[in-house]
Every structure is written in structure tokens, then in C-alpha cells.
Write an enzyme that holds these catalytic residues in place. Structure first.
Site, PDB file in Angstrom:
ATOM      1  N   ASP A  64     -11.390 -12.252  21.789  1.00 17.65           N
ATOM      2  CA  ASP A  64     -11.528 -13.001  23.030  1.00 17.65           C
ATOM      3  C   ASP A  64     -11.838 -11.995  24.130  1.00 17.65           C
ATOM      4  O   ASP A  64     -10.991 -11.158  24.492  1.00 17.65           O
ATOM      5  CB  ASP A  64     -10.230 -13.751  23.342  1.00 17.65           C
ATOM      6  CG  ASP A  64     -10.306 -14.563  24.621  1.00 17.65           C
ATOM      7  OD1 ASP A  64     -11.311 -14.414  25.365  1.00 17.65           O
ATOM      8  OD2 ASP A  64      -9.371 -15.334  24.889  1.00 17.65           O
ATOM      9  N   LYS A  66     -11.942 -12.103  27.166  1.00 16.86           N
ATOM     10  CA  LYS A  66     -11.128 -12.170  28.384  1.00 16.86           C
ATOM     11  C   LYS A  66      -9.683 -11.725  28.155  1.00 16.86           C
ATOM     12  O   LYS A  66      -8.891 -11.703  29.100  1.00 16.86           O
ATOM     13  CB  LYS A  66     -11.154 -13.596  28.936  1.00 16.86           C
ATOM     14  CG  LYS A  66     -12.549 -14.042  29.369  1.00 16.86           C
ATOM     15  CD  LYS A  66     -12.540 -15.455  29.910  1.00 16.86           C
ATOM     16  CE  LYS A  66     -13.950 -15.880  30.330  1.00 16.86           C
ATOM     17  NZ  LYS A  66     -13.993 -17.274  30.846  1.00 16.86           N
ATOM     18  N   GLY A  87     -26.558  -9.741  25.302  1.00 13.86           N
ATOM     19  CA  GLY A  87     -27.590 -10.664  25.727  1.00 13.86           C
ATOM     20  C   GLY A  87     -27.147 -11.658  26.766  1.00 13.86           C
ATOM     21  O   GLY A  87     -27.669 -12.782  26.818  1.00 13.86           O
ATOM     22  N   GLY A 129     -33.502 -19.737  30.980  1.00 12.86           N
ATOM     23  CA  GLY A 129     -34.853 -19.881  30.458  1.00 12.86           C
ATOM     24  C   GLY A 129     -34.843 -19.764  28.952  1.00 12.86           C
ATOM     25  O   GLY A 129     -33.823 -19.440  28.337  1.00 12.86           O
ATOM     26  N   HIS A 130     -35.998 -20.028  28.349  1.00 15.63           N
ATOM     27  CA  HIS A 130     -36.166 -19.863  26.914  1.00 15.63           C
ATOM     28  C   HIS A 130     -37.538 -19.261  26.648  1.00 15.63           C
ATOM     29  O   HIS A 130     -38.375 -19.127  27.557  1.00 15.63           O
ATOM     30  CB  HIS A 130     -36.009 -21.194  26.180  1.00 15.63           C
ATOM     31  CG  HIS A 130     -34.586 -21.560  25.904  1.00 15.63           C
ATOM     32  ND1 HIS A 130     -33.764 -20.798  25.099  1.00 15.63           N
ATOM     33  CD2 HIS A 130     -33.824 -22.601  26.332  1.00 15.63           C
ATOM     34  CE1 HIS A 130     -32.565 -21.358  25.028  1.00 15.63           C
ATOM     35  NE2 HIS A 130     -32.569 -22.451  25.779  1.00 15.63           N
ATOM     36  N   ASN A 133     -40.699 -20.391  28.322  1.00 22.37           N
ATOM     37  CA  ASN A 133     -40.824 -20.082  29.743  1.00 22.37           C
ATOM     38  C   ASN A 133     -41.243 -18.633  29.972  1.00 22.37           C
ATOM     39  O   ASN A 133     -42.074 -18.349  30.836  1.00 22.37           O
ATOM     40  CB  ASN A 133     -39.506 -20.340  30.459  1.00 22.37           C
ATOM     41  CG  ASN A 133     -38.884 -21.675  30.113  1.00 22.37           C
ATOM     42  OD1 ASN A 133     -37.751 -21.738  29.637  1.00 22.37           O
ATOM     43  ND2 ASN A 133     -39.620 -22.759  30.331  1.00 22.37           N
ATOM     44  N   TYR A 134     -40.663 -17.725  29.186  1.00 18.68           N
ATOM     45  CA  TYR A 134     -40.968 -16.303  29.370  1.00 18.68           C
ATOM     46  C   TYR A 134     -42.426 -16.003  29.029  1.00 18.68           C
ATOM     47  O   TYR A 134     -43.100 -15.268  29.750  1.00 18.68           O
ATOM     48  CB  TYR A 134     -40.035 -15.443  28.511  1.00 18.68           C
ATOM     49  CG  TYR A 134     -38.579 -15.811  28.648  1.00 18.68           C
ATOM     50  CD1 TYR A 134     -38.012 -16.089  29.897  1.00 18.68           C
ATOM     51  CD2 TYR A 134     -37.752 -15.893  27.528  1.00 18.68           C
ATOM     52  CE1 TYR A 134     -36.677 -16.440  30.026  1.00 18.68           C
ATOM     53  CE2 TYR A 134     -36.419 -16.238  27.644  1.00 18.68           C
ATOM     54  CZ  TYR A 134     -35.879 -16.524  28.889  1.00 18.68           C
ATOM     55  OH  TYR A 134     -34.568 -16.874  29.006  1.00 18.68           O
ATOM     56  N   ASP A 160     -38.954 -14.471  21.935  1.00 22.65           N
ATOM     57  CA  ASP A 160     -37.654 -14.121  21.364  1.00 22.65           C
ATOM     58  C   ASP A 160     -37.721 -12.906  20.449  1.00 22.65           C
ATOM     59  O   ASP A 160     -36.886 -12.001  20.550  1.00 22.65           O
ATOM     60  CB  ASP A 160     -37.090 -15.293  20.560  1.00 22.65           C
ATOM     61  CG  ASP A 160     -36.421 -16.344  21.440  1.00 22.65           C
ATOM     62  OD1 ASP A 160     -36.206 -16.070  22.630  1.00 22.65           O
ATOM     63  OD2 ASP A 160     -36.119 -17.435  20.929  1.00 22.65           O
TER      64      ASP A 160
END
Length: 353
Positions: A64, A66, A87, A129-130, A133-134, A160
Site C-alpha cells: 500500500d 500510502k 506511470g 489521455g490515451h 489522443n497522443y 502506448d
């Protein structure tokens, strides 16, 4: 035998798409990749499940991010790593306490790979975005599709994986090489919009030299030419033709019975391409894909059948090279490129211990 990257240690913060692809490439060639997964993600496709090809050949730990105890463990792992790959959107790692300032202070030789769509700065950096879009913003998507039609995106290969994950794998190794010489690590800002742009370098070169029209489906390599395209066969399947050079084009005409046809004698006049494409469309539609393979296989026409995802692993060339491998019933692409002196270990969906 150890792979070419034996001795390299990479800390991967689990994600989907380009980051895991980059780490798959590193792990494929022998790097020790430790994948940190949030407990809720374990078993989900794309986030560490044992059926996820992009997550193969890894060590996996659940933490985890956090949790203060996890913070200390991650910082300790990063002290002994050559590189990390994350990423998240810009600023997320800093808020979690794992920003580059922190981890590079702990380990000055660390390479800090940051995989995003828009990059670490610029007006669109914080936005979602995906791939589609890039590659659109890079100008690449504009070039894909038929003349007069809308842009057709090539699945998510260009943003990608080609412009993202593969560029990240290169960036990490370039920075590791630098760190080994200088003793100084650095941040690698890998943005898919940048990657899609650099993959388009030759197209921009053609455009700048007046050899490319800034529209779809009318150019040499985008489906405009009759000798560089795909054609449907009588059984509803397809073949690919890439007979650019004169000697290959001559073979194409020979095998299709068009040698001496005056209309096909002028290869490089774009004004004639649409009509010649119509003629080839009718010609190729008269036989099955297998019949055309029997005619064109083994020649320098620059020909190949268009194979489906299930067909490709069974093709004799791919089986001879071992282009695809199988593990736990899953057929998947094998490691690439090939290293003759340090061949890649066989990939494992179950990971490595």
C-alpha cells in the site's frame, strides 16, 4: 544462460500499457524487475495477473503506497536499484513521498523513468489521455487511413508501445549507461506524444522535402500507391504488397501477368495510382489468399499474407524462428531483439523468484 541485462535491477510501480511493456522488455533480457502492486490490484488483468503477458518474468510484491511502513520499504528497495519506472500523472509520486528528489538523494546513480502521455511539463501535462489522443497531437494519426476518409488508428501500437514503452526501455538503458560512466542518475521524461512524433521522423522528412502530401491515403507509404497496399482475395482474406523498388515491381507485374501492360509501365506517377489500384483490386479478388501465396511466396515481390492473431504463430517462418512462445497455455510474442551471445531467458507468466 543469463540474458544481456543480467545484473540490472529495476523497480516498477505497477500500471497498465507502456510502463509494463518497457519493463517486460527489460525483464525479457534478464533484468531483475521488482513490480510493486497495490493489494487490490492483484489478479486483475493488466495489473499483475498471471495471464497478463506484459507482466511476465517479474518478481511481485504487494504494498500500500500510502502506508508509512511501505514507504520505508520502497525507499530501501530504490537504494539498491539501477532504475525505477512509474506511470502516474505528474506530481503523484511526489505526493506519495517517492519523487525523484527523494529517491535520487538516497541513490545518486538511480535512473528515474517517468512514463506519461503528455510529458512532465506543458499545458496538457496534468490532463488525462490515451494513445489515440497522443498520436493525434503528434501528427501521426492524421496519416493513417484511406483517401477521403477519416483517420484510422492502428490499435494502440504507436503511442502506448512504440512511442511509449519501447522509448522508455531505450531511455532507461541510455540513462543507466550514462550513470555507469558518470556516477550520476537522472530523470527520464518519456512522453507518448514525443514518442509518436519521433516515430514519424521519416514522414516529416518526406514532407519537408516536398515528397509527401499532408493528406491521407495519397502517398507512397500510406496506401496511395497501387504497389504498396493490402488487397482482398476471393475468400475474404487479404494479402500485402510492398513492391517499391523497380526490380520488385517488375516481379509483381510478372507474377500477376501484367508485364508489358502500358498502364502499369509508369510506376511512380501518382495520377495513375487510383486507376491501377482498381485494376489490382479486381485481379487479386479473382483468387484465394492461399492461391496468391502459392504464386508469390519465395519471391522478392515484397509479399506476405495478412495473418490474423491466431494465424501468425502458426506460420512456418515464425515457427522456425520461435517468434512466438507458449507458457501455461498462453501463446505470446517471444523476447526481441535476439542476442546471439546472451540469449534471453524463456519468459514466464508466473514471474521469477
Amino acid at each position: 544462460m543469463p540474458g544481456a541485462l543480467d545484473g540490472l535491477t529495476v523497480l516498477e510501480f505497477a500500471g497498465i500499457g507502456p510502463g509494463p511493456f518497457a519493463c517486460m522488455m527489460l525483464a525479457d533480457h534478464g533484468a531483475r524487475v521488482i513490480r510493486i502492486e497495490r493489494p487490490r490490484n492483484v489478479g486483475r488483468f493488466g495489473d499483475g495477473g498471471n495471464r497478463d503477458i506484459l507482466s511476465r518474468s517479474r518478481e511481485r510484491i504487494e504494498l500500500d503506497l500510502k502506508d508509512p511502513a511501505a514507504n520505508a520499504q520502497i525507499r530501501e528497495l530504490a537504494k539498491h536499484a539501477d532504475a525505477i519506472v512509474e506511470g502516474y500523472r505528474p506530481g503523484v509520486m511526489e505526493r506519495l513521498g517517492f519523487g525523484p528528489d527523494v529517491l535520487l538523494e538516497d541513490n545518486p546513480k538511480l535512473v528515474y523513468g517517468r512514463m506519461t502521455g503528455w510529458g512532465q511539463d506543458g499545458p496538457m501535462a496534468p490532463l488525462a489521455g490515451h494513445d489515440i489522443n497522443y498520436i493525434a497531437l503528434a501528427g501521426a494519426l492524421h496519416s493513417f487511413g484511406h483517401a477521403g476518409g477519416k483517420p484510422q488508428f492502428p490499435v494502440n501500437l504507436v503511442g502506448d508501445f512504440g512511442g511509449g514503452g519501447m522509448l522508455m526501455a531505450f531511455g532507461v538503458m541510455a540513462a543507466v549507461f550514462s550513470a555507469q560512466r558518470t556516477g550520476k542518475g537522472q530523470v527520464v521524461d518519456c512522453a507518448m506524444v514525443d514518442g509518436a512524433a519521433i516515430l514519424s521522423a521519416m514522414t516529416y522528412s518526406f514532407l519537408g522535402n516536398g515528397m509527401w502530401k499532408d493528406e491521407r491515403g495519397v502517398n507512397l507509404l500510406d496506401g496511395g500507391a497501387h504497389f504498396y497496399d493490402t488487397y482482398e482475395t476471393s475468400d475474404g482474406k487479404y494479402i500485402s504488397i510492398g513492391s517499391i523498388e523497380p526490380q520488385f515491381y517488375a516481379l509483381l507485374l510478372e507474377k500477376t501477368g501484367l508485364t508489358g501492360d502500358p498502364e502499369f509501365a509508369v510506376q511512380m506517377d501518382p495520377s495513375g495510382w487510383p486507376h491501377l489500384k482498381d485494376r489490382l483490386t479486381a485481379l487479386f479478388a479473382a483468387r484465394t489468399r492461399d492461391e496468391w501465396c502459392a504464386i508469390m511466396d519465395g519471391t522478392d515481390i515484397c509479399f506476405a499474407p495478412v495473418l490474423s492473431l491466431r494465424e501468425a504463430p502458426q506460420h512456418p517462418h515464425n515457427t522456425a524462428r520461435g517468434t512466438f512462445v507458449e507458457d501455461d497455455g498462453m501463446v505470446m510474442p517471444g523476447p526481441a531483439p535476439r542476442f546471439m551471445g546472451t540469449p534471453a531467458p524463456r519468459p514466464s507468466l508466473a514471474g521469477r523468484s
